[in-house]
Structures are given as C-alpha cells and as structure tokens.
Design an enzyme around this catalytic site. Sequence first.
Site, PDB file in Angstrom:
ATOM      1  N   SER A 181       0.880  -1.207   0.112  1.00 43.78           N
ATOM      2  CA  SER A 181       0.162   0.076  -0.097  1.00 43.78           C
ATOM      3  C   SER A 181       0.900   1.361  -0.068  1.00 43.78           C
ATOM      4  O   SER A 181       0.312   2.439  -0.171  1.00 43.78           O
ATOM      5  CB  SER A 181      -0.784  -0.018   1.222  1.00 43.78           C
ATOM      6  N   ASP A 229      -4.646   7.304   8.197  1.00 44.53           N
ATOM      7  CA  ASP A 229      -5.546   6.409   8.619  1.00 44.53           C
ATOM      8  C   ASP A 229      -5.416   5.427   9.663  1.00 44.53           C
ATOM      9  O   ASP A 229      -5.876   4.264   9.756  1.00 44.53           O
ATOM     10  CB  ASP A 229      -6.109   5.788   7.285  1.00 44.53           C
ATOM     11  N   HIS A 250      -1.395   4.044   7.464  1.00 48.70           N
ATOM     12  CA  HIS A 250      -0.628   4.663   6.379  1.00 48.70           C
ATOM     13  C   HIS A 250      -0.527   6.093   6.672  1.00 48.70           C
ATOM     14  O   HIS A 250      -1.129   6.748   7.412  1.00 48.70           O
ATOM     15  CB  HIS A 250      -1.669   4.618   5.072  1.00 48.70           C
TER      16      HIS A 250
END
Length: 403
Positions: A45, A350, A353
């Site tokens: 990610s 979040d 991240h």
Amino acid sequence: MNGTPTLPFIKCPMAPSFNLFLMVLLTCALHTNGCYTSIISFGDSLADTGNAKQLAIFKNVELHSMFFPYGETYFHNPTGRCSNGRLIVDFVAESLGLPFIPPYVGGDGNAIDFGQGLNYAVASATALEASFHEARGYSVPTNASLRVQLEWFKQSLSSMCATLSDCRQLIGSSLILMGEIGGNDYNHALVAGKSIDDIQPYVPLVINTIVTTLNVLIELGAQTVIIPGNLPIGCSAAFLTIYYGSSDEEYDSTTGCLIRLNKFAECHNELLQSELNRIRELHPNVNIIYGDYYNAAMQFYRSPDDFGFSNGALKACCGGKGPYNYNQSTECASQFSTSCAEPNTYANWDGLHLTEAAYRVIYKSLFEGSYTTPQFNSLCTINLGKVDRRDLSKEIPYTTYQY
Ligand SMILES: *[C@@H]1O[C@H](CO)[C@@H](O)[C@H](O)[C@H]1NC(C)=O
Ligand SMILES: *[C@@H]1O[C@H](CO)[C@@H](O)[C@H](O)[C@H]1NC(C)=O
C-alpha cells in the site's frame, strides 16, 4: 563546469576527450533527472496507485480506499491510493518528469502503458506467499505476493518488447522501486495476534524473498533498483492502539512510539542492508540502493513541529476516535469515522498509512537528501556510463524466461 546556460556557446577549441566528457555531463544536465525513461514499482500500500482497487472491482468487493476522504487532498477522488494524496512513488514520477505510474491490474499492459512505467504494487501485499501465512493460522487479504507481482511483470514484458535485447534496454533505463515490501508479513501476523517473538523467524525468509526477486530483476537487465526498508511500525496509530496501555518502559519517551516494534523494524532493515551489500559485491555494475524509510520518518516522529505536523505525528487524521483516532472496527472512510480538517498537520493518515505531507518528507529525504545508500543524486551520470558498458554477449536466450 557549473552548467550555466552560456556553456554551449563557448567557441574555444577543446581536446576531444574533454569534449566527450562534457557531452556526457551535458546530456545528463539537459535531461535533469531524465536519465530514467520509466519507473517500475513493486510493493504494497505504500506504493499501490490502484491495483488493489482494481482487483476489488473485479471481485465485486469494497475497500475503504475506494471512498472519500481517500484522495481528497490531491487527486480529489479515491484512486485506490492509501492516503489523502500522492505517495512517495508519485513524487518520484513527478521529479523525473514522468506521468504518475499506472497500475498494472486493469490496464492492457501494452507498450503505451508500459512506456513510462507500470506499477505492480498491491495494498496489503506480502513478500511471502499467502499460503505461508495460512499455514500459520491466519489469512492475508491478498495473494499478490512479491513473486506474483514479479510474474505479472514478466507477463507484461512479453507484450511490450519484441526481443530480449529490447527488454533489457527498457529495464536497464528504468528506475525500479522494489518496496517497501515485507512490512505486511509482520503486520498481518501481529494483527492476527502473533507476538514479536513469533514473527522473528519470518525476517530471514522475507529478506530472502526480496533478494531473490532482486536477483531476477538484475538477470533481466535492471541497472538501478531502490529497495526501501521498513517504516518505524512502533509509531503507527494502529499498533499504538492495539498495544494501548503497555507499561511506560515500552514507550520511547522522546517519540511516544513502541520501542520493541521499532527495534523489530530495525532488525529487518539491518538484515536487508547486509544482504544488499552482498548483492552489490556480486553485481558491482548495478546500482543497488537502500532507501532508509525508517530514519527518514523518524525525523518527524522526533520533531513533528519542524515538519508542520502541529497535530503530532502519532494520531491519525482519519479514523474511529480513541487516543490515536484509530479503531479497527471504524476504519477511515467507514460510516462512523471522522476525518481531520487539515491533513497536512498530521503525519498519520488512517492509522496504518501516512499523509501525503509525510510521504513528501520521506521522498525529499531520500531523493533530494541523504537517506539512500549510496546517495541517489549522484547516480545519474553513473547510470549513463553503465548502460554503455553493459556486456550484451552474456544475454540469455529470450525463451529462457517463462513469460
Ligand atoms: C489469488 O486468489 C484468487 C482468488 O481470490 C485466484 O483466482 C487467483 O488465481 C489467485 N492467484 C494466485 C497467483 O494464486
Ligand atoms: C472501537 O469502537 C467500538 C465500537 O464503537 C468500541 O466498542 C471500542 O471500545 C473501540 N475501541 C477502541 C480501542 O477505542
């Protein structure tokens, strides 16, 4: 030679060798950062520009990153990036004058797409196979492991270069960003309830997978590969929440981060670096660059205010309340989550991240600063020289590769 604009108009005679030298330098200067014609990216990610989103669409499932406020700050729509805006790889693309790298999944993988790069990174991806984790009693959200991403890469090669020589040329002039990858092998296990001691034995296996992949890329013609290490995961809002209420001595008093998790990330990074040193000796003509995400990020965990993170570096901008605004059952973009008004004043986006602002700090520290080994800045001229010196006589027949 300081690259002033008047230089090309100097008429005085020069020795041919100096002329050649000047030409090489000018070629580089004129293309400022243009030595790389494309970016190839593998990872999770931290680098995914839309693969996980596309895979989810195919499977008709939803991911949080497909909804606002993901993407709110820069793209103004949720691209599937796990942040409010650009990722490190996006800043790299901008700095090289290249378009944002399109995700491999869902594209047709043709030469036009590939021309300036393709991104194989998938949010949640692990270095090790999904089956490795399943055998240890928990599942991982995607089976797009590093090996699977490498397979995708080989498959896209078959459709975009006619000969092995063309492929080598393209791969050799690409900046390859391999990682960060491996962090999720630990994250998924820890979230599933494994202890740090349980996952310690994963480290050499993860590093071995990264090194094996690196060797394949080198075999295929890679000339410049950046391999980032793990972030200080003990500073992530998600783990600070999962281990909330640990005893005082578990926390680093200057940062508020969890010491043992950070030490674990450092252990991964040290083993990775010593393996990279070994590979460098075997391939002295390849630029194998370690990216120190850990220490680049530690700058803002130590002094958030210096980087504009007036809301601190630990608390998530978007999430489900609690001391770090993170709650696994109320993730960012889910119904009852809340999002901050000024994401640039937070390092954490979040829980898991980082914000675009934090990714920019890491990008600058690596690509405009000193947080790479060897330093990235100096590689432009070296890279041009290396492409010329490449020994084409040792090429493996095209069909050797299982495209
Ligand atoms: C990954 O899992 C999907 C199902 O979720 C399956 O269709 C696919 O074949 C798997 N891919 C690999 C490489 O194992
Ligand atoms: C997360 O949210 C749930 C439901 O609102 C709540 O019961 C739980 O205590 C919260 N957990 C944390 C760590 O705040």
